[in-house]
Design an enzyme around this catalytic site. Structure first.
Site, PDB file in Angstrom:
ATOM      1  N   CYS A 161      -9.741  -5.300  -4.264  1.00 34.24           N
ATOM      2  CA  CYS A 161      -9.793  -4.748  -2.913  1.00 34.24           C
ATOM      3  C   CYS A 161      -8.423  -4.722  -2.264  1.00 34.24           C
ATOM      4  O   CYS A 161      -7.474  -5.320  -2.750  1.00 34.24           O
ATOM      5  CB  CYS A 161     -10.825  -5.489  -2.056  1.00 34.24           C
ATOM      6  SG  CYS A 161     -10.478  -7.187  -1.662  1.00 34.24           S
ATOM      7  N   CYS A 162      -8.369  -3.957  -1.163  1.00 37.92           N
ATOM      8  CA  CYS A 162      -7.143  -3.824  -0.368  1.00 37.92           C
ATOM      9  C   CYS A 162      -6.050  -3.176  -1.217  1.00 37.92           C
ATOM     10  O   CYS A 162      -6.249  -2.097  -1.758  1.00 37.92           O
ATOM     11  CB  CYS A 162      -6.765  -5.209   0.169  1.00 37.92           C
ATOM     12  SG  CYS A 162      -5.464  -5.214   1.393  1.00 37.92           S
ATOM     13  N   ILE A 163      -4.903  -3.838  -1.415  1.00 37.13           N
ATOM     14  CA  ILE A 163      -3.796  -3.265  -2.199  1.00 37.13           C
ATOM     15  C   ILE A 163      -3.976  -3.550  -3.697  1.00 37.13           C
ATOM     16  O   ILE A 163      -3.345  -2.898  -4.545  1.00 37.13           O
ATOM     17  CB  ILE A 163      -2.433  -3.823  -1.685  1.00 37.13           C
ATOM     18  CG1 ILE A 163      -1.234  -3.113  -2.315  1.00 37.13           C
ATOM     19  CG2 ILE A 163      -2.328  -5.320  -1.906  1.00 37.13           C
ATOM     20  CD1 ILE A 163      -1.067  -1.676  -1.904  1.00 37.13           C
TER      21      ILE A 163
END
Ligand code: NAG
Ligand code: NAG
Length: 273
Positions: free
Chosen positions: A187-189
């Site tokens: 998730c995210c980056i």
């Protein structure tokens, strides 16, 4: 109960149901280790029937959004996995952090050094294993929360973008799970790690335009495409599932939004592993 209280309760239940809808498997999604195809998503979370324990490896990159793992994403992953009955083991590489950031200032603390494994152990409540010891043979899935640690310590993405180097154990682990056909959640980056190492995969880091600051890192999608991966625009409460490669991603804090939206998106990812 007053009619106003009743109305408030009805609104709350309606919003809960809307959240549940985000967890619904997409048509054609294969049977997931956390639930059977015959079960509704809610039944899967609340099932009392015994089912095989799913062993999940969670890989951290430090402790704090600007130099390590984003804590709320990590915590959300652990909450959703424990509710789903998974057996979780937490890992981190035994390497120095690229930066130590003073989170009150957003500036590097000059002269300070910290170790990624030692810092990650804070989130793991002390129960953590060197990433060098993680083998796909011992786990059914691997999950990578975000935070700048994924782009500074697990890879050099924060400095080098698409030309980044990836920590050799992170690269090995991603390839092992992929080759074994075992799901990988990011998730995210962190989805940039899958794009860099696995290349022809589908991932999401959210939307592709900044939209007035709601998606401040929207440019990341272009780098993912340049790496040869496919970027799939996805809302913050949803997860994108690459069914062929078993890569499951959600935008999390790539979106500047409230904690409960992040928590719902991470839940959609955890449920889709
Ligand atoms: C540490 O985590 C492992 C799972 O990885 C678990 O089996 C063990 O019981 C945990 N130990 C403690 C002290 O919590
Ligand atoms: C101190 C430092 O920069 N540590 C490492 C963080 O992770 C990257 C990618 O693996 C390494 O290149 C750095 O050496």
């Amino acid at each position: 109960m007053s009619s106003r209280t009743m109305a408030a309760l009805r609104a709350l239940v309606a919003s809960r149901l809307a959240v549940t809808a985000a967890f619904a498997p997409r048509p054609g999604l294969r049977a997931l280790p956390f639930g059977g195809p015959a079960q509704s998503p809610r039944a899967a979370f609340h099932a009392s029937a015994p089912r095989p324990v799913t062993r999940v490896a969670v890989v951290l990159s430090g402790c704090g959004v600007y130099d390590g793992t984003e804590l709320h994403e990590a915590s959300s992953i652990l909450v959703h996995l424990s509710r789903a009955g998974a057996e979780v083991q937490i890992f981190a590489p035994d390497i120095p952090q690229m930066h130590v950031i003073d989170h009150t200032k957003g500036q590097p603390s000059e002269g300070e050094t910290r170790n990624v494994l030692t810092e990650s152990a804070r989130i793991a409540r002390g129960n953590i294993t060197d990433l060098a010891k993680l083998s796909a043979a011992n786990h059914d899935a691997a999950v990578f929360p975000g935070g700048f640690g994924a782009a500074k310590n697990l890879s050099t993405f924060a400095v080098d973008g698409g030309d980044c180097k990836v920590n050799k154990d992170v690269e090995r682990v991603l390839k092992e799970f992929h080759q074994a056909g075992k799901p990988i959640g990011l998730c995210c980056i962190a989805p940039v790690l899958a794009a860099k190492v696995l290349r022809r995969v589908e991932v999401t880091v959210g939307h592709e335009q900044e939209e007035g600051g709601r998606w401040p890192h929207a440019g990341t999608a272009q780098v993912i495409k340049a790496l040869g991966a496919k970027h799939c625009v996805t809302g913050v409460t949803e997860a994108h599932v690459d069914q062929k490669n078993k890569v499951v991603t959600t935008p999390a804090f790539m979106c500047d939004t409230a904690f409960h939206h992040i928590h719902d998106g991470v839940g959609a990812m955890a449920f889709s592993l």
